[in-house]
Design a protein around this motif. Structure first.
Motif, PDB file in Angstrom:
ATOM      1  N   LEU A  99       0.862  -1.176   0.000  1.00 48.40           N
ATOM      2  CA  LEU A  99       0.000   0.000   0.000  1.00 48.40           C
ATOM      3  C   LEU A  99       0.900   1.228   0.000  1.00 48.40           C
ATOM      4  CD1 LEU A  99      -2.475  -1.218   2.762  1.00 48.40           C
ATOM      5  CD2 LEU A  99      -2.629  -1.587   0.300  1.00 48.40           C
TER       6      LEU A  99
ATOM      7  N   VAL B  40      -2.874   3.490  -5.589  1.00 49.25           N
ATOM      8  CA  VAL B  40      -3.411   4.058  -4.354  1.00 49.25           C
ATOM      9  C   VAL B  40      -2.562   5.241  -3.929  1.00 49.25           C
ATOM     10  CG1 VAL B  40      -4.429   1.907  -3.525  1.00 49.25           C
ATOM     11  CG2 VAL B  40      -2.089   2.445  -2.936  1.00 49.25           C
TER      12      VAL B  40
ATOM     13  N   LYS C 287      -4.773   6.756   7.320  1.00 51.41           N
ATOM     14  CA  LYS C 287      -5.392   6.276   6.089  1.00 51.41           C
ATOM     15  C   LYS C 287      -6.076   4.951   6.382  1.00 51.41           C
ATOM     16  CE  LYS C 287      -2.307   8.823   3.148  1.00 51.41           C
ATOM     17  NZ  LYS C 287      -3.264   9.764   2.587  1.00 51.41           N
TER      18      LYS C 287
ATOM     19  N   TRP D  33      -7.592   1.609   4.709  1.00 48.38           N
ATOM     20  CA  TRP D  33      -7.419   0.807   3.494  1.00 48.38           C
ATOM     21  C   TRP D  33      -8.357  -0.396   3.486  1.00 48.38           C
ATOM     22  CZ3 TRP D  33      -3.576   2.754   0.342  1.00 48.38           C
ATOM     23  CH2 TRP D  33      -2.618   3.579   0.941  1.00 48.38           C
TER      24      TRP D  33
ATOM     25  N   SER E  94      -7.395  -0.812  -1.878  1.00 49.88           N
ATOM     26  CA  SER E  94      -7.856   0.547  -2.186  1.00 49.88           C
ATOM     27  C   SER E  94      -7.863   1.423  -0.933  1.00 49.88           C
ATOM     28  CB  SER E  94      -9.251   0.517  -2.815  1.00 49.88           C
ATOM     29  OG  SER E  94     -10.203   0.037  -1.892  1.00 49.88           O
ATOM     30  N   LEU E  95      -7.552   2.682  -1.133  1.00 50.16           N
ATOM     31  CA  LEU E  95      -7.608   3.674  -0.064  1.00 50.16           C
ATOM     32  C   LEU E  95      -9.052   4.139   0.066  1.00 50.16           C
ATOM     33  CD1 LEU E  95      -6.175   5.561   1.955  1.00 50.16           C
ATOM     34  CD2 LEU E  95      -5.864   7.158   0.060  1.00 50.16           C
TER      35      LEU E  95
END
Length: 102
Positions: free
Chosen positions: A29, A52, A81, A83, A89-90
């Motif tokens: 990520l 991302v 953040k 995820w 995906s963020l």
């Protein structure tokens, strides 16, 4: 929480998800921040980049949700953040007043 996956973070601003049983990287990520794109590995398959937006500075903390479906990462860039673990995906970025240590 189920003991099958481990999350790690390092100075390179990436969060990596690992399969505990095999030791293989499952997901990377990380955003595109002017450096070469990271090499993602999802279930052993390499991907040329990560679509991302990652952290702008060191990642200092990672934590799975109780269901293991979400991962929170926080760091020196004063953001947390959220995820989606399944697809990398963020989902959301939360901006905070100081760096996130835990």
């Amino acid at each position: 929480p189920d003991g099958r996956m481990l999350a790690s973070s390092t100075w390179d601003r990436a969060v990596r998800l690992w399969d505990v049983a095999t030791g293989k990287a499952l997901q990377c990520l990380r955003g595109h921040d002017g450096e070469a794109p990271c090499r993602c590995r999802t279930f052993g398959l390499a991907h040329p980049d990560c679509p991302v937006s990652g952290h702008a500075n060191y990642v200092l903390a990672v934590c799975f949700s109780p269901s293991s479906e979400l991962l929170a990462s926080g760091g020196e860039d004063r953001s947390v953040k959220i995820w989606n673990v399944a697809n990398g995906s963020l989902l959301r970025t939360l901006h905070v007043r100081s760096e996130v240590l835990s």
